[in-house]
Design a protein around this motif. Structure first.
Motif, PDB file in Angstrom:
ATOM      1  N   ALA A 351      -3.450 -15.831   0.050  1.00  0.00           N
ATOM      2  CA  ALA A 351      -3.935 -14.843   1.026  1.00  0.00           C
ATOM      3  C   ALA A 351      -2.818 -13.955   1.541  1.00  0.00           C
ATOM      4  CB  ALA A 351      -4.627 -15.566   2.182  1.00  0.00           C
ATOM      5  N   ASP A 352      -1.574 -14.493   1.601  1.00  0.00           N
ATOM      6  CA  ASP A 352      -0.467 -13.705   2.143  1.00  0.00           C
ATOM      7  C   ASP A 352       0.257 -12.861   1.098  1.00  0.00           C
ATOM      8  OD1 ASP A 352       0.753 -15.711   0.735  1.00  0.00           O
ATOM      9  OD2 ASP A 352       1.951 -16.500   2.394  1.00  0.00           O
ATOM     10  N   HIS A 353      -0.322 -12.799  -0.129  1.00  0.00           N
ATOM     11  CA  HIS A 353       0.265 -11.920  -1.141  1.00  0.00           C
ATOM     12  C   HIS A 353       0.199 -10.487  -0.625  1.00  0.00           C
ATOM     13  CE1 HIS A 353       0.720  -9.599  -4.843  1.00  0.00           C
ATOM     14  NE2 HIS A 353       1.081 -10.702  -5.485  1.00  0.00           N
ATOM     15  N   PRO A 354       1.306  -9.718  -0.682  1.00  0.00           N
ATOM     16  CA  PRO A 354       1.327  -8.373  -0.085  1.00  0.00           C
ATOM     17  C   PRO A 354       0.299  -7.408  -0.677  1.00  0.00           C
ATOM     18  CG  PRO A 354       3.294  -8.762  -1.416  1.00  0.00           C
ATOM     19  CD  PRO A 354       2.619 -10.084  -1.265  1.00  0.00           C
ATOM     20  N   GLU A 453      10.671 -12.440  -6.450  1.00  0.00           N
ATOM     21  CA  GLU A 453       9.743 -11.307  -6.415  1.00  0.00           C
ATOM     22  C   GLU A 453       8.304 -11.779  -6.542  1.00  0.00           C
ATOM     23  OE1 GLU A 453      10.702  -8.034  -9.071  1.00  0.00           O
ATOM     24  OE2 GLU A 453      12.688  -8.899  -9.449  1.00  0.00           O
ATOM     25  N   TYR A 454       7.421 -10.977  -5.984  1.00  0.00           N
ATOM     26  CA  TYR A 454       5.989 -11.150  -6.211  1.00  0.00           C
ATOM     27  C   TYR A 454       5.581 -10.433  -7.500  1.00  0.00           C
ATOM     28  CZ  TYR A 454       4.813 -13.002  -1.555  1.00  0.00           C
ATOM     29  OH  TYR A 454       4.699 -13.774  -0.426  1.00  0.00           O
ATOM     30  N   PHE A 455       4.674 -11.032  -8.236  1.00  0.00           N
ATOM     31  CA  PHE A 455       3.989 -10.295  -9.302  1.00  0.00           C
ATOM     32  C   PHE A 455       2.686  -9.781  -8.725  1.00  0.00           C
ATOM     33  CE2 PHE A 455       0.770 -10.103 -12.692  1.00  0.00           C
ATOM     34  CZ  PHE A 455       1.365  -9.142 -13.509  1.00  0.00           C
ATOM     35  N   ASN A 456       2.450  -8.504  -8.873  1.00  0.00           N
ATOM     36  CA  ASN A 456       1.235  -7.886  -8.346  1.00  0.00           C
ATOM     37  C   ASN A 456       0.193  -7.796  -9.460  1.00  0.00           C
ATOM     38  OD1 ASN A 456      -0.709  -6.460  -6.994  1.00  0.00           O
ATOM     39  ND2 ASN A 456       0.412  -4.512  -6.986  1.00  0.00           N
ATOM     40  N   PRO A 457      -0.883  -8.624  -9.431  1.00  0.00           N
ATOM     41  CA  PRO A 457      -1.891  -8.586 -10.495  1.00  0.00           C
ATOM     42  C   PRO A 457      -2.955  -7.520 -10.251  1.00  0.00           C
ATOM     43  CG  PRO A 457      -2.443 -10.328  -8.967  1.00  0.00           C
ATOM     44  CD  PRO A 457      -1.164  -9.703  -8.451  1.00  0.00           C
ATOM     45  N   PHE A 458      -2.910  -6.852  -9.102  1.00  0.00           N
ATOM     46  CA  PHE A 458      -3.954  -5.903  -8.741  1.00  0.00           C
ATOM     47  C   PHE A 458      -3.668  -4.521  -9.333  1.00  0.00           C
ATOM     48  CE2 PHE A 458      -3.793  -9.196  -5.498  1.00  0.00           C
ATOM     49  CZ  PHE A 458      -5.115  -9.609  -5.455  1.00  0.00           C
ATOM     50  N   SER A 461      -0.644  -2.182  -8.903  1.00  0.00           N
ATOM     51  CA  SER A 461       0.602  -2.274  -9.679  1.00  0.00           C
ATOM     52  C   SER A 461       0.798  -1.032 -10.542  1.00  0.00           C
ATOM     53  CB  SER A 461       0.571  -3.522 -10.576  1.00  0.00           C
ATOM     54  OG  SER A 461      -0.449  -3.411 -11.554  1.00  0.00           O
ATOM     55  N   PHE A 462      -0.281  -0.274 -10.788  1.00  0.00           N
ATOM     56  CA  PHE A 462      -0.170   0.960 -11.560  1.00  0.00           C
ATOM     57  C   PHE A 462       0.260   2.137 -10.690  1.00  0.00           C
ATOM     58  CE2 PHE A 462      -3.830  -1.078 -14.055  1.00  0.00           C
ATOM     59  CZ  PHE A 462      -2.969  -1.707 -14.929  1.00  0.00           C
ATOM     60  N   THR A 463       0.240   1.929  -9.350  1.00  0.00           N
ATOM     61  CA  THR A 463       0.525   3.058  -8.450  1.00  0.00           C
ATOM     62  C   THR A 463       1.589   2.688  -7.423  1.00  0.00           C
ATOM     63  OG1 THR A 463      -1.369   2.367  -7.088  1.00  0.00           O
ATOM     64  CG2 THR A 463      -1.779   4.084  -8.739  1.00  0.00           C
ATOM     65  N   VAL A 464       1.186   2.119  -6.294  1.00  0.00           N
ATOM     66  CA  VAL A 464       2.089   1.982  -5.142  1.00  0.00           C
ATOM     67  C   VAL A 464       2.908   0.702  -5.151  1.00  0.00           C
ATOM     68  CG1 VAL A 464       0.666   3.468  -3.697  1.00  0.00           C
ATOM     69  CG2 VAL A 464       0.198   1.007  -3.748  1.00  0.00           C
ATOM     70  N   LEU A 465       2.458  -0.330  -5.876  1.00  0.00           N
ATOM     71  CA  LEU A 465       3.191  -1.602  -5.894  1.00  0.00           C
ATOM     72  C   LEU A 465       3.475  -2.024  -7.337  1.00  0.00           C
ATOM     73  CD1 LEU A 465       1.257  -3.624  -3.128  1.00  0.00           C
ATOM     74  CD2 LEU A 465       3.550  -2.641  -2.945  1.00  0.00           C
ATOM     75  N   PRO A 466       4.318  -1.287  -8.039  1.00  0.00           N
ATOM     76  CA  PRO A 466       4.568  -1.609  -9.456  1.00  0.00           C
ATOM     77  C   PRO A 466       5.363  -2.901  -9.609  1.00  0.00           C
ATOM     78  CG  PRO A 466       6.081   0.093  -8.717  1.00  0.00           C
ATOM     79  CD  PRO A 466       5.115  -0.125  -7.577  1.00  0.00           C
TER      80      PRO A 466
END
Length: 897
Positions: A351-354, A453-458, A461-466
């Motif tokens: 839940a706390d994933h950015p 680091e966090y991996f962003n699966p959302f 990741s293609f835009t603001v959180l690569p």
């Protein structure tokens, strides 16, 4: 000891031409000098020498070098695909059904299995591939035999031959015979260009030989380079056939319900697969974000092949000759795949994933890399195969007053390395919790701080959180399977005349053979620990096998018109495999000068392979847990079974040869194979359904009886049977005219029965069926080749029409839905397929009267660029039957001096 006595009283008398023409063979006149002594030769299917015009009682087909050149074949796989007696060979790389064997080819006579045809090279066995196919079967890779320029002919025995050659000769024998006593130099250059994508191929070959007073040597080398053809270059499948529910953007499970990534799907190249009407849950869509994984797979891999062959002969004495052969094959193939495999371990995004828009723990259902932000696919992540084959064979052959003897030793080895990338399950989970990155220690670091680091699966990741490449590299590993297969064979036999009969001298051959085989599969350390999220991993494998054999053959020329062959072989594998005895009885009868009959009956067997007995593998599959009724992804771990017994077969053949008028020959054969105790891999769902709470077969987390499903343990079993029968027709007619010689020909195989008994599906009438849902192979009812050859002076040409009958696809219903018991309109049809091949040859040496021979050939395969019939399945075609490449135009220049 199992004595097979299924041979019932059968009074048949038969005869056939020694080298029965194959669909590709061009009828040619044989020049025989009257003052030349009759040469005695040993042909495939017998250990007794016969005269050149002997008519074999077994159905024997020959594909000679002229026939091979006539179809423009650049590999043995090209030849195999045109044989009407071949059904279900794996010569077209299909990543979905041939996971780790790209770049290989094999034979499958009568559809009895790729390991049920014995492959010989100059009468000696060849090592099997160290890497098995998807069914767990190791086979002889025909692309790793010899350079094509050194091949003189293929002899194919089309009935059971275990009585002579032992295990694996269930459907017959294919003997690749090289040129011998060659003198001169030959060079050939081939170039082929496909109609789709950048698919090109070139082959350079050389052959040199010299013959002395008491010795000879021949050497050949061949190099082939083939550029890839991707599914995106010629899309045969529908988008839905190659769409996965697991993509990137992906989907997320919350309280057991899947939701499409709310930060983006279609705008980033995905496709919405809704499981409920839009708006059912405000602000969220229930379903999956589909990913089209089919654009980057290979129809043809990026491939290179380098092979060599050396043969030396030395006459040691007037009666003893020494022959030694050495060959190598270095094959490399890179098969395109999806950007990354699906992640089927349901990792948790906290839940706390950015980047988590749900504000709660959710389970991720996707893959680490899928679609890029512009909607195009990342380049496919390739799988690589490296196959190196070495073979050494040495033989002493001596003449007797009334026969000959032979002692030989053969050693062969295949080294096979398969590598592919996959996601490391625990490392990926760490990255979702903020402990990704190659310098992060999850035990001492802080989530999302410093090297962690966090991996962003959302989709953000293609835009603001690569994502950084560093975090992706930290959970991407490469599985390596380093496999080795060894073969050693020592054989000795004597062939001699016994007594005179009305038709000549009775012959006796008897001998012994010892075979040693071993198989090693060394998985990398990550695979040993089951660290991968899709391919999982496996334990290392080792097994070995010792085989002792005794064999004998009687050749009885009862009269000038009748010959009888009786053969018997005993093989002992020891242990639980045990021993077996296989007899063969064959007769030929020349009723008139223009009409003859032939018949044979025999038993054959195929012993369990080392992999089936001592090997195994692991794969992740979707299963339905009968305790809960819910779908779950769990591991299917297959291990070997040392209690397996040999597969057994009874085969018989009845045929005739007819020459109604001069230069017109007709060959017809009826064949029947009854195959029992087939070795198959257990079905994981059937095991789970039968014993859902057996901790020895079903592994669960926590509570061993009721916990979440983790693994199902399967093995190989003797569980099935197959009976197949059919008719072979071969005919040609030679017509002499003022403008040249015309030779029309036809070769056809009509399958009458392909009856299966499958452990899950029960009795199956498999003729005209794809047999997707059972143990069989695709079985079109008829295959036929019609040819016309023309030759005049220095010019020749040929054209072939190749027809494959339609059949039914038991994976899909006729209305386009996936197969179910409610296929009210029957199965979907796989259309019949007709292609045209043609070739023109010019003997430039003859035209310009040069000393050397210069032959230019121009031709094409599938000239009308017919698409293979569409299947509603991955890749969109049947790789065991059809060729996806389309039109191929080629040119060849052969120079001999």
């Amino acid at each position: 000891m199992k004595i097979k006595t299924k041979i019932s009283t059968l009074a048949v008398a038969i005869s056939a031409q020694l080298l029965a023409a194959n669909s590709m063979a061009i009828a040619q006149e044989q020049e025989v000098k009257e003052d030349q002594a009759i040469e005695l030769i040993m042909v495939t299917g017998s250990f007794v020498r016969r005269s050149e015009n002997f008519e074999s009682p077994s159905p024997l087909a020959v594909v000679d070098s002229v026939a091979i050149d006539a179809i423009g074949a650049k590999s043995i796989g090209d030849i195999t695909q045109t044989l009407t007696i071949n059904t279900g060979a794996e010569n077209t790389p299909d990543a979905f059904t041939q996971n780790a064997t790209a770049g290989t080819s094999n034979m499958n006579l009568r559809g009895l299995g790729v390991a049920s045809t014995l492959i010989l090279l100059n009468n000696k066995r060849q090592v099997v591939t160290a890497q098995p196919n998807n069914a767990g079967v190791n086979f002889v890779d025909t692309s790793s035999l010899i350079p094509m320029i050194a091949l003189n002919r293929m002899e194919i025995v089309k009935d059971g031959a275990s009585a002579l050659y032992g295990s694996d000769a269930v459907a017959g024998v294919v003997n690749f015979i090289t040129k011998r006593n060659y003198e001169g130099t030959q060079i050939s250059l081939d170039y082929q260009d496909g109609a789709h994508g950048d698919n090109k191929e070139y082959t350079v070959q050389g052959l040199w030989g010299t013959v002395g007073d008491d010795s000879s040597i021949m050497a050949a080398i061949s190099y082939t380079n083939r550029s890839p053809l991707f599914t995106g270059d010629r899309r045969l499948s529908r988008p839905q056939d190659d769409t996965s529910s697991l993509g990137s953007p992906g989907s997320y499970f919350l309280n057991g319900t899947p939701f499409i990534d709310p930060t983006g799907c279609t705008e980033f190249g995905g496709s919405e697969i809704l499981l409920a009407p839009s708006g059912t849950v405000p602000g969220l869509e229930i379903g999956f974000c589909g990913f089209d994984f089919g654009r980057t797979y290979s129809f043809v891999p990026d491939e290179s092949r380098l092979s060599t062959f050396v043969q030396a002969k030395k006459q040691l004495t007037d009666n003893i000759e020494w022959t030694t052969e050495f060959s190598t094959a270095r094959n490399r193939a890179e098969r395109g795949g999806s950007p990354t495999f699906p992640i089927l371990t349901f990792p948790t995004v906290p839940a706390d994933h950015p980047g988590n828009p749900f504000g709660a723990d959710v389970s991720y259902f996707g893959r680490e890399i899928g679609n890029a932000g512009d909607g195009t696919s990342f380049p496919g992540d390739p799988a690589n195969t490296e196959s190196d084959t070495f073979r050494f064979s040495t033989m002493l052959q001596g003449e007797l007053d009334t026969g000959f003897w032979e002692i030989s030793y053969t050693a062969a080895r295949n080294n096979y390395l398969f590598t592919v990338n996959d996601t490391l399950a625990q490392e990926f989970q760490n990255a979702l919790r903020g402990f990704g990155g190659q310098g992060c220690d999850p035990l001492t670091g802080t989530a999302g701080v410093g090297p962690c680091e966090y991996f962003n699966p959302f989709a953000t990741s293609f835009t603001v959180l690569p994502n950084s490449q560093n975090v992706i590299d930290s959970f991407t590993g490469r599985e390596e399977i380093d496999s080795k297969s060894n073969l050693e064979v020592v054989e000795a036999f004597v062939s001699t005349e016994l007594f005179e009969m009305d038709g000549g001298s009775a012959g006796l051959a008897f001998g012994a053979q010892y075979r040693y085989q071993d198989l090693t599969q060394d998985y990398d350390s990550l695979a040993n620990q089951d660290r991968f999220s899709f391919v999982i991993g496996n334990a290392d494998i080792y097994g070995e096998q010792d085989v002792y054999a005794l064999f004998g053959e009687l050749a009885l020329p009862v009269s000038d018109d009748m010959d009888i062959q009786i053969a018997l072989r005993y093989e002992d594998y020891g242990g639980t495999t045990g021993d077996t005895v296989d007899p063969k009885f064959a007769v030929s009868w020349r009723a008139t000068e223009d009409f003859s009959l032939r018949g044979s009956i025999s038993t054959s067997f195929r012993a369990p392979s080392i992999f089936q007995r001592d090997g195994g593998g692991t794969s992740l599959n979707q299963m339905v847990d009968p305790l809960t009724g819910a779908a779950a992804f769990a591991a299917d771990r297959t291990s070997g079974n040392d209690q397996l017994v040999p597969e057994e077969s009874t085969a018989y053949n009845l045929g005739f040869s007819l020459e109604p008028v001069d230069s017109w020959s007709i060959e017809v054969d009826y064949w029947n194979f009854d195959f029992t105790d087939l070795i198959i891999k257990e079905n994981f769902q059937a095991v789970l359904n039968a014993e859902p709470q057996n901790p020895e077969r079903v592994i669960r987390a926590g509570d061993p009886l009721n916990g979440p499903l983790l693994q199902v343990l399967t093995t190989y079993v003797n569980a099935s049977s197959l009976e197949t029968s059919g008719l072979d027709l071969v005919s040609s007619y030679q017509l002499e005219t003022e403008v040249g010689t015309f030779t029309p020909s036809i070769s056809a195989t009509y399958i009458l029965a392909y009856d299966l008994v499958d452990p899950q599906s029960g009795p199956i009438d498999g003729v005209g069926l794809r047999n997707f849902s059972n143990i069989g192979v695709s079985t079109p009812e008829m295959r036929a080749n019609l040819g016309l050859n023309w030759k005049h002076d220095s010019f020749s040409a040929n054209i072939f029409a190749r027809y494959i009958d339609s059949y039914s696809d038991d994976q899909n219903c006729a209305d386009g839905t996936v197969f179910s018991a409610a296929c009210t309109q029957g199965y979907k049809d796989v259309d019949s397929h007709l292609t045209w091949d043609a070739q023109v040859n010019i003997d430039l040496g003859g035209v310009f009267e040069t000393e050397g021979a210069y032959v230019l050939s121009l031709g094409g395969v599938n000239l009308t660029d017919e698409e293979p019939p569409q299947l509603f399945t991955n890749a969109g075609f049947d790789s065991k039957v059809h060729d996806p490449r389309g039109r191929q135009i080629y040119a060849r220049l052969a120079i001999e001096f």
